[in-house]
Design a protein around this motif. Structure first.
Motif, PDB file in Angstrom:
ATOM      1  N   ASN A  97      58.259 -10.585  96.567  1.00 38.43           N
ATOM      2  CA  ASN A  97      59.368 -10.781  95.656  1.00 38.43           C
ATOM      3  C   ASN A  97      60.096 -12.183  96.246  1.00 38.43           C
ATOM      4  O   ASN A  97      59.207 -12.886  96.778  1.00 38.43           O
ATOM      5  CB  ASN A  97      60.597  -9.962  96.521  1.00 38.43           C
ATOM      6  N   ARG A 105      68.207  -9.018 100.337  1.00 38.32           N
ATOM      7  CA  ARG A 105      68.002  -7.525 100.027  1.00 38.32           C
ATOM      8  C   ARG A 105      67.781  -6.615 101.061  1.00 38.32           C
ATOM      9  O   ARG A 105      67.477  -5.606 101.014  1.00 38.32           O
ATOM     10  CB  ARG A 105      66.121  -7.657  99.493  1.00 38.32           C
ATOM     11  N   MET A 111      73.915  -9.777  99.863  1.00 35.18           N
ATOM     12  CA  MET A 111      73.902  -9.084  98.503  1.00 35.18           C
ATOM     13  C   MET A 111      74.878  -9.437  97.586  1.00 35.18           C
ATOM     14  O   MET A 111      74.686  -9.935  96.536  1.00 35.18           O
ATOM     15  CB  MET A 111      73.733  -7.462  98.565  1.00 35.18           C
ATOM     16  N   VAL A 260      69.033 -10.504  93.173  1.00 39.82           N
ATOM     17  CA  VAL A 260      68.617 -10.517  94.611  1.00 39.82           C
ATOM     18  C   VAL A 260      67.241 -10.742  94.641  1.00 39.82           C
ATOM     19  O   VAL A 260      66.591 -10.691  95.867  1.00 39.82           O
ATOM     20  CB  VAL A 260      68.814  -9.207  95.322  1.00 39.82           C
ATOM     21  N   LEU A 262      64.320  -9.421  93.338  1.00 35.82           N
ATOM     22  CA  LEU A 262      63.371  -8.485  93.302  1.00 35.82           C
ATOM     23  C   LEU A 262      62.495  -8.352  92.224  1.00 35.82           C
ATOM     24  O   LEU A 262      62.774  -8.244  91.187  1.00 35.82           O
ATOM     25  CB  LEU A 262      64.011  -6.986  93.419  1.00 35.82           C
ATOM     26  N   ALA A 267      62.760   0.018  94.467  1.00 36.61           N
ATOM     27  CA  ALA A 267      64.260  -0.444  94.946  1.00 36.61           C
ATOM     28  C   ALA A 267      65.045   0.774  94.971  1.00 36.61           C
ATOM     29  O   ALA A 267      64.724   1.712  93.882  1.00 36.61           O
ATOM     30  CB  ALA A 267      64.975  -1.489  93.925  1.00 36.61           C
ATOM     31  N   ALA A 285      65.240  -2.816  99.252  1.00 34.30           N
ATOM     32  CA  ALA A 285      63.849  -3.327  98.427  1.00 34.30           C
ATOM     33  C   ALA A 285      62.641  -2.661  99.107  1.00 34.30           C
ATOM     34  O   ALA A 285      61.830  -3.219  99.643  1.00 34.30           O
ATOM     35  CB  ALA A 285      63.515  -4.773  98.595  1.00 34.30           C
TER      36      ALA A 285
END
Length: 416
Positions: A97, A105, A111, A260, A262, A267, A285
């Motif tokens: 990521n 994450r 976040m 974020v 990802l 998730a 994550a």
């Protein structure tokens, strides 16, 4: 032979090594601490790994892992997220990521910052170790007379999540969290303060490949407050893919995942559907924990573990939606107080009493010493119900609640 590297392969992550082994891919473990934390110790199975390393010198370990030529480096549970992403970038650059957003994450405050930076609707919040700063922030945001939530920034399972009503003093709860050690054995150096999100809460579990996000399953939470504790689980119920709530939830979650950073892997996203629209509670994550992989497979015939294997071994069929095979609900049991559990003999006979019974995870029986249930960690356990008939599941939950109401807890000599 190529392998997979699993960082802190605990909780639901303990299923990854056996799943890869079934496809002929061995697993290597990396532990971020010399021993698993107490909360995860029972899920550590060293026998599933061809080698085990303890993370110390990151660069040295990365060189060793490159020699092993792994397919991927993955986190097993929450504590392994940042280490796995860092190692992945050193061993297999560009395969995980967005590294610059790794902390977003993991850290609940960051976040929210990432969502704000990306223009995604989010809860108003503050991270602080100073109660004076919190009081000023509440005044500036017209929240002094509103319900607020105070909680750790880096924990799990509704650990020390408190709510205060208008007029209640939040400072003792703030002081309780600050400086304490949470369930993941991390010190709480800051406290997260948020406006209270009210509505219906959902668990949205996804799988992503190269920034494309697929929906694995959606679950509706039923929770209740006990005093100032927020997050006592009553049940989680799978939501049919055709439900009208799915489209707006998933549209919002895709924005969250992009915000974020990802791009690859599972998730676990908790979202409150408020009158103002969806609002993020938190995103992980990593795999959804506990036995969520098993109950998801029961409900939809697939899971994040299955998609992880397809992604890295088959290189296909990891991003898609889901179909409902059967209605599934996990019903959680609570202890009303701390002491010795009584009138619990029927807990051992739930398979005989419940027509929709599928399985149960109940650690406590007649005579067990239990703690008052205030979060997921202190639950008495849960019962998984499954059926083609949603009404039958409803009826069985009512019977479980009757049995629960008949439980009594006697003060023990240590609690009296």
């Amino acid at each position: 032979m190529r392998n997979v590297v699993l960082v802190d392969p605990y909780s639901a992550g303990s299923a990854l090594a056996p799943a890869f082994a079934e496809r002929g891919v061995p697993a290597v473990a990396v532990l971020t601490t010399p021993e698993p934390t107490a909360s995860f110790a029972s899920t550590w199975h060293q026998e599933n790994f061809v080698e085990t390393f303890v993370l110390d010198d990151v660069d040295k370990l990365a060189r060793r892992l490159r020699e092993l030529d792994p397919l991927c480096v993955l986190p097993g549970t929450e504590t392994g997220v940042e280490a796995a992403e860092h190692l992945s970038e050193l061993v297999l650059p560009g395969q995980s990521n967005v590294l610059e957003l790794s902390a977003a994450r993991r850290d609940k405050w960051l976040m929210g910052v990432a969502l704000a930076d990306a223009g995604v609707p989010h809860l108003r919040q503050l991270s602080s170790s100073d109660p004076g700063e919190v009081a000023e922030w509440l005044r500036a945001n017209d929240l002094s007379d509103s319900a607020i939530v105070v909680k750790p920034q880096n924990s799990a399972g509704a650990d020390d999540v408190f709510v205060t009503r208008p007029g209640e003093d939040w400072r003792p709860l703030f002081d309780r969290i600050l400086g304490s050690v949470n369930r993941l054995e991390l010190p709480n150096t800051q406290v997260l303060v948020q406006e209270l999100a009210e509505g219906v809460e959902y668990e949205v579990d996804t799988y992503s490949v190269d920034g494309a996000h697929g929906l694995v399953s959606v679950w509706r939470y039923a929770k209740q407050r006990q005093g100032n504790r927020l997050g006592v689980y009553l049940s989680t119920t799978v939501v049919p893919p055709g439900d009208e709530v799915i489209a707006p939830l998933f549209a919002y979650v895709r924005r969250v995942l992009d915000a974020v950073g990802l791009r690859n892997g599972p998730a676990h996203v908790e979202v409150m559907l408020t009158p103002s629209g969806p609002r993020l509670i938190e995103v992980g994550a990593r795999l959804a924990g506990s036995d969520q992989q098993d109950v998801t497979r029961l409900a939809v015939g697939d899971s994040q573990v299955d998609r992880t294997v397809r992604h890295w071994v088959d290189r296909k069929h990891a991003v898609s939606g889901y179909e409902l095979l059967r209605h599934v609900r996990s019903v959680y049991l609570s202890a009303p107080s701390t002491g010795v559990l009584r009138n619990a003999e029927r807990l051992a006979r739930l398979d005989e009493l419940l027509p929709t019974f599928h399985s149960a995870v109940i650690a406590h029986r007649e005579g067990s010493t239990v703690s008052r249930t205030v979060d997921l960690w202190t639950s008495l356990g849960h019962v998984v119900l499954a059926s083609d008939d949603a009404a039958a599941i409803e009826a069985d939950e009512q019977l479980i609640r009757k049995i629960e109401s008949e439980l009594s807890v006697e003060p023990s000599s240590s609690t009296a």
